[in-house]
Design an enzyme around this catalytic site. Structure first.
Site, short mmCIF file in Angstrom:
data_model
loop_
_atom_site.label_atom_id
_atom_site.label_comp_id
_atom_site.label_asym_id
_atom_site.label_seq_id
_atom_site.Cartn_x
_atom_site.Cartn_y
_atom_site.Cartn_z
N TYR A 1 -4.62 -2.89 -3.91
CA TYR A 1 -4.62 -2.67 -2.46
C TYR A 1 -5.34 -3.82 -1.75
CZ TYR A 1 -4.89 -0.23 2.02
OH TYR A 1 -4.76 0.11 3.35
N GLY B 1 7.82 2.71 7.47
CA GLY B 1 6.90 3.83 7.24
C GLY B 1 6.75 4.69 8.48
N ALA B 2 7.90 4.94 9.17
CA ALA B 2 7.85 5.71 10.42
C ALA B 2 7.89 7.22 10.18
CB ALA B 2 9.02 5.30 11.32
N SER B 3 7.95 7.64 8.93
CA SER B 3 8.12 9.07 8.64
C SER B 3 6.83 9.88 8.68
CB SER B 3 8.76 9.24 7.25
OG SER B 3 7.95 8.62 6.27
N ILE C 1 -8.62 5.97 8.54
CA ILE C 1 -7.95 6.84 9.52
C ILE C 1 -7.48 8.10 8.78
CG2 ILE C 1 -6.01 7.04 11.14
CD1 ILE C 1 -6.04 3.89 11.20
N ALA D 1 -6.10 -6.79 -2.82
CA ALA D 1 -5.45 -8.09 -3.04
C ALA D 1 -4.17 -8.20 -2.21
CB ALA D 1 -5.14 -8.29 -4.52
N SER D 2 -3.38 -7.12 -2.16
CA SER D 2 -2.11 -7.20 -1.42
C SER D 2 -2.37 -7.32 0.08
CB SER D 2 -1.22 -5.99 -1.72
OG SER D 2 -1.83 -4.80 -1.25
N LYS D 3 -3.38 -6.62 0.57
CA LYS D 3 -3.67 -6.69 2.01
C LYS D 3 -4.28 -8.04 2.38
CE LYS D 3 -2.33 -2.58 3.44
NZ LYS D 3 -1.24 -2.42 4.40
N SER E 1 -5.79 -4.09 6.66
CA SER E 1 -6.89 -3.12 6.46
C SER E 1 -8.22 -3.87 6.41
CB SER E 1 -6.66 -2.39 5.14
OG SER E 1 -7.82 -1.71 4.76
N1 LIG Z 1 -5.10 5.60 6.68
C1 LIG Z 1 -6.00 4.66 6.60
O1 LIG Z 1 -7.22 4.91 6.49
C2 LIG Z 1 -5.60 3.21 6.66
C3 LIG Z 1 -6.60 2.26 6.86
C4 LIG Z 1 -6.26 0.92 6.91
C5 LIG Z 1 -4.94 0.53 6.80
N2 LIG Z 1 -3.97 1.48 6.62
C6 LIG Z 1 -2.60 1.02 6.49
O2 LIG Z 1 -1.78 1.64 7.45
C7 LIG Z 1 -0.45 1.77 6.95
C8 LIG Z 1 0.03 3.21 7.11
O3 LIG Z 1 -0.85 4.04 6.38
P1 LIG Z 1 -0.94 5.61 6.59
O4 LIG Z 1 -2.36 5.95 6.50
O5 LIG Z 1 -0.14 6.03 7.77
O6 LIG Z 1 -0.25 6.09 5.23
P2 LIG Z 1 0.64 7.39 4.91
O7 LIG Z 1 0.27 8.50 5.80
O8 LIG Z 1 0.54 7.56 3.44
O9 LIG Z 1 2.11 6.90 5.31
C9 LIG Z 1 2.70 5.85 4.62
C10 LIG Z 1 4.06 5.54 5.21
O10 LIG Z 1 4.63 4.50 4.42
C11 LIG Z 1 5.88 4.94 3.88
N3 LIG Z 1 6.05 4.49 2.51
C12 LIG Z 1 5.16 4.61 1.49
N4 LIG Z 1 5.71 4.14 0.34
C13 LIG Z 1 6.96 3.74 0.66
C14 LIG Z 1 8.03 3.20 -0.10
N5 LIG Z 1 7.92 2.97 -1.41
N6 LIG Z 1 9.18 2.93 0.53
C15 LIG Z 1 9.32 3.18 1.86
N7 LIG Z 1 8.34 3.68 2.63
C16 LIG Z 1 7.18 3.97 2.03
C17 LIG Z 1 5.82 6.46 3.91
O11 LIG Z 1 7.13 7.01 4.06
P3 LIG Z 1 7.93 7.85 2.92
O12 LIG Z 1 6.93 8.57 2.07
O13 LIG Z 1 8.83 8.73 3.71
O14 LIG Z 1 8.69 6.81 2.17
C18 LIG Z 1 4.99 6.73 5.16
O15 LIG Z 1 5.82 6.74 6.29
C19 LIG Z 1 -0.50 1.29 5.50
O16 LIG Z 1 -0.06 -0.03 5.42
C20 LIG Z 1 -1.97 1.37 5.16
O17 LIG Z 1 -2.33 0.47 4.14
C21 LIG Z 1 -4.27 2.81 6.55
#
Ligand SMILES: NC(=O)c1ccc[n+]([C@@H]2O[C@H](COP(=O)([O-])OP(=O)(O)OC[C@H]3O[C@@H](n4cnc5c(N)ncnc54)[C@H](OP(=O)(O)O)[C@@H]3O)[C@@H](O)[C@H]2O)c1
Length: 233
Positions: A133, A7-9, A162, A135-137, A120
């Protein structure tokens, strides 16, 4: 020094990738969006992490590679809803948030790597409007813990809200919502320290801990009032 980030994109993964690049790391990434990955990563794999067979193929390709750090960051949440989610949506969340991690590690030599799991604060209790969400986390926490006790170098991070694409469409109030840069700096320090269990922000974590300690009937009453889920009826 070499780092692999899923998820580096976008969002947290991209922000971490950019940081490690400035520190001289060779950054490898995995996600679906090639254009975005290209801009941040030295090497990358285009992959939908819900396709576990495709993830296994990447694992085989990575079998000869050694990474100092592997960050399992990619994650999805289905929209918060009071509906009981269909199996397909539930399965996809589990595939991306949990099973793809095991599929990726299967053929990799990770014994000398620091494994970082982005969980999370939502994993600490079963949120009634995000069945898959939470349950998986929660399962991810357990997975990380098992590896930790098996002697692997594991860092489990449990962030609160975030500002990223994941939260931009949330219409509910998000307490202690953090700016992405600030959250990234916090995560980098956590990863550097290498402690196992890392919830943040701590004030939010302690509020959730207090909630968890309440009697079950009171917890249900509170959730019923604020979460507005039909499942609770
Ligand atoms: N933001 C928050 O408030 C928050 C809080 C707690 C935990 N987290 C956790 O932090 C992590 C990152 O979250 P984020 O907020 O940065 O989310 P985000 O902005 O939606 O980014 C998600 C990343 O995961 C990749 N991804 C999603 N579905 C994918 C798939 N089917 N195959 C491959 N890559 C996939 C996306 O890349 P592509 O779309 O290019 O595939 C993107 O790089 C997650 O595990 C999330 O649960 C986030």
């Amino acid at each position: 020094m070499k780092i692999l980030i899923t998820g580096a994109s976008r969002g947290i993964g991209k922000s971490l990738a950019e940081y490690y690049k400035t520190k001289g790391y060779e950054v490898w990434g995995i996600a679906r969006d090639e254009e975005k990955l290209k801009n941040v990563c030295d090497k990358y794999f285009i992959c939908d992490l819900s396709n576990l067979e495709a993830v296994r193929e990447i694992s085989k390709k990575l079998s000869g590679e050694k990474f100092n750090i592997i960050i399992f960051n990619a994650g999805i949440s289905t929209p918060h809803s009071s509906d009981f989610p269909p199996l397909e949506a539930f399965e996809k969340v589990f595939n991306v948030n949990l099973l793809s991690i095991h599929a990726l590690l299967e053929f990799m030599d990770f014994k000398d790597s620091r494994l970082v799991f982005i969980s999370s604060l939502a994993s600490l209790f079963g949120a009634p409007t995000s069945l898959g969400y939470s349950a998986s986390k929660r399962a991810l926490n357990s997975y990380a813990e098992s590896l930790y006790y098996a002697g692997i170098d594991v860092v489990l991070i449990l962030p609160g809200f975030i500002k990223t694409d994941m939260t931009k469409n949330h219409t509910f109030y998000m307490p202690f919502l953090m700016d992405l840069n600030k959250a990234t700096k916090r995560m980098v320090k956590i990863i550097e320290k290498g402690k196992f269990f890392n919830p943040f922000p701590l004030r939010f974590y302690y509020i959730i801990k207090f909630f968890i300690l309440l009697p079950e009937s009171l917890k249900r009453k509170i959730l019923k009032k604020y979460a507005k889920s039909d499942i609770l009826e």
